[in-house]
Design an enzyme around this catalytic site. Structure first.
Site, PDB file in Angstrom:
ATOM      1  N   CYS A 131       0.821  -1.267   0.167  1.00  0.00           N
ATOM      2  CA  CYS A 131      -0.012   0.022  -0.136  1.00  0.00           C
ATOM      3  C   CYS A 131       0.743   1.199   0.065  1.00  0.00           C
ATOM      4  O   CYS A 131       0.337   2.210  -0.679  1.00  0.00           O
ATOM      5  CB  CYS A 131      -0.913  -0.018   1.187  1.00  0.00           C
ATOM      6  SG  CYS A 131      -0.330  -0.418   2.811  1.00  0.00           S
ATOM      7  N   HIS A 251      -2.988   6.389   4.805  1.00  0.00           N
ATOM      8  CA  HIS A 251      -1.436   6.479   4.884  1.00  0.00           C
ATOM      9  C   HIS A 251      -1.010   8.058   4.216  1.00  0.00           C
ATOM     10  O   HIS A 251      -1.352   8.335   3.077  1.00  0.00           O
ATOM     11  CB  HIS A 251      -0.755   5.456   3.897  1.00  0.00           C
ATOM     12  CG  HIS A 251      -0.598   4.084   4.471  1.00  0.00           C
ATOM     13  ND1 HIS A 251      -1.547   3.734   5.783  1.00  0.00           N
ATOM     14  CD2 HIS A 251      -0.220   2.926   3.826  1.00  0.00           C
ATOM     15  CE1 HIS A 251      -1.306   2.530   5.926  1.00  0.00           C
ATOM     16  NE2 HIS A 251      -0.831   1.937   5.044  1.00  0.00           N
TER      17      HIS A 251
END
Lengths: 348, 348
Positions: A131, A251
């Protein structure tokens, strides 16, 4: 896109990423004739909604993949290692969201905005990158194309959902306990299978995945190696420090880069990113506009801001990159790969 | 230390840092004969405990500093600009924790572990650096002494207590609201006096202090300029990205450095930091030992870990630095400066 009634399987259908995969397939109106939902024995029997219908989750086994065209895997590396080859043997194309095959030189590692062409040489399995890597390369690739790229140093601010649904529950219950002055025992983060577990609420843990002998974590080495592979730049200098923070989803990354070309301006970088696929430029300090995870949750793009030229080096720039780690970082990138496979005529 | 019965004043006595200053003076048994606690008109009249006695806080005015030997200021830049010269005029030495005088070339900017000698040329005012700068230079100075230093790139993970007591209250109440599904209106963070305010709980805000025209925030420019001044290295390359995260106390920093000397090992850096003043080395990946803010709260040292050599550059290293931003980052460094002044015989 060619319309087909495909047989699609989702492996890990009850997990945090699997759930997002199913929702993304529905939202994108992916041409599904049959959807098979697979999981471990433990989760088998659960019911999941898809386009208004209840589908029962079945325990994954080699025979589950008979007649499957595309299988999206997100049930951990061990499951992928055991079952992805079985799916391929039965004629399925596997899009694997675990780290099991990412660095296998016979497996393309794909972010469609960056290296969609690599899908053409697949041998049945296509790996979905980590990710934190995906959102970074989406932002770096247009810069590389325009100005060249020499060096990348990234420090991450990673959400707990990257560690699974249990980590989300742990963060919430810990935060509640701390606010109420109650006691709690960390059991999941930073790494469920590692020996020690630490407070995550109102804290920062500079460990994601386990440590290698060289002092880097596997997460950091993944970011380094995957970035080089996806961008076809084995010579690129990449360094990463991966850090878990008390955010549920989204994130963030503080990224320093050095470009090849002389005398590039921050405005030129902004212009290139504004025109690039999959990116939303959010960069206006005068309006306090910059990407934040709370704004990016549920969105499929990569958000970039705080773009500024280094004060010492002509080739140096700083960027701030945020994306929903469950969507572009996982489920959406996997479905996007499946869409690219269709578009390129690679699904027989 | 020479024993004296000093008259000490704390300006901003009811604030987050002021409270820590008073507790630190008590804990260190600083040789105080009289303690005068000063604040704004609004907070005057409040009572604060010191060594078992209640002291009433008074509104600060020029005459408050008559007979004061040492005045610790932490009530905002405007108060320092107005009253620090008044205190000096009346014979006090001022240790100022605001940014008012830090870059004044007639004012030493001091972290005792790094440049205690600069106290000798003070002209009445000594500036205490920005919290995020202090903990970084404590870790960088021993490395510079042993191996030289060329370049620093830092990304911070800063706690909300650096934005004052109201920011702590806001983070806690927001976290509670989010966990309960209630609504909330951000009013303090990222910068109380800026126009827009954003969710801080379970979010990341890449803005600390206001923006300059060059796209850097004042906090980032403070880290850059203060580091060069404290270390006497105008030529040092320093870049900073300053980020607020949902932690109450304890700033963390991901720092990339390049040293001058060839072929330095991570073990040599660790050895130097282990022996250095004010530092606790917490670096053992095999035991998952690294600094975290939850462990550093209430402690006066700077904690360093995750030390590793860059995989591409022989001169490059990565460090993870954590400290209590209210103590070493503010109150303790100010009291430590006062102790150094006594030790060096600079208090008449």
């Amino acid at each position: 896109m060619e319309q087909k009634n495909l047989h699609v399987a989702v492996v890990g259908a009850t997990g945090a990423v699997g759930q997002q995969m199913i929702q993304t397939l529905e939202k994108r109106n992916f041409p599904i004739g049959t959807l098979t939902l697979l999981s471990s024995e433990r989760s088998a029997g659960k019911k999941v909604m898809f386009k208004g219908q209840e589908i029962e989750v079945q325990a994954a086994k080699p025979e589950s993949f008979e007649t499957v065209d595309i299988a999206l895997f997100s049930a951990g590396g061990a499951v992928s290692k055991a079952l992805a080859p079985e799916a391929v043997k039965r004629g399925a194309i596997v899009v694997d969201n675990t780290s099991a095959f990412r660095m296998d030189e016979n497996v393309p590692l794909v972010v469609p905005e960056v290296n969609e062409e690599d899908l053409k040489w697949h041998n049945g399995i296509i790996a979905n990158p980590n990710c934190s890597t995906i959102q970074m390369v989406v932002a770096l690739e247009p810069i590389r194309q325009a100005f060249g790229l020499k060096k990348v140093i990234v420090s991450t601010y990673q959400a707990v959902s990257g560690a699974g649904a249990q980590a989300i529950t742990e963060l919430k219950s810990q935060a509640k306990a701390i606010l109420e002055g109650a006691s709690f025992t960390p059991e999941i983060l930073p790494v469920k299978s590692d020996r020690k577990h630490y407070q995550m609420a109102f804290n920062v843990i500079p460990q994601i995945d386990k440590f290698q002998d060289n002092g880097f974590t596997f997460e950091e080495i993944k970011m380094i190696n995957e970035t080089k592979k996806i961008m076809h730049m084995p010579e690129l200098e990449v360094a990463a420090t991966c850090v878990r923070i008390p955010v549920i989803t989204g994130h963030s990354e503080s990224v320093y880069i050095e470009v090849e070309k002389d005398a590039v301006s921050a405005e030129e970088i902004k212009h290139v990113l504004k025109e690039a696929p999959g990116i939303v430029l959010q960069d206006d300090p005068s309006e306090q506009l910059y990407p934040m995870p709370a704004d990016c949750e549920g969105k499929s793009e990569v958000f970039v801001g705080r773009i500024r030229k280094d004060l010492d080096r002509d080739h140096g720039f700083h960027l701030w990159i945020v994306s929903d780690n469950l969507l572009k970082g996982a489920a959406w990138n996997s479905v996007q790969i499946a869409e690219s496979l269709l578009k390129l005529g690679l699904v027989k």
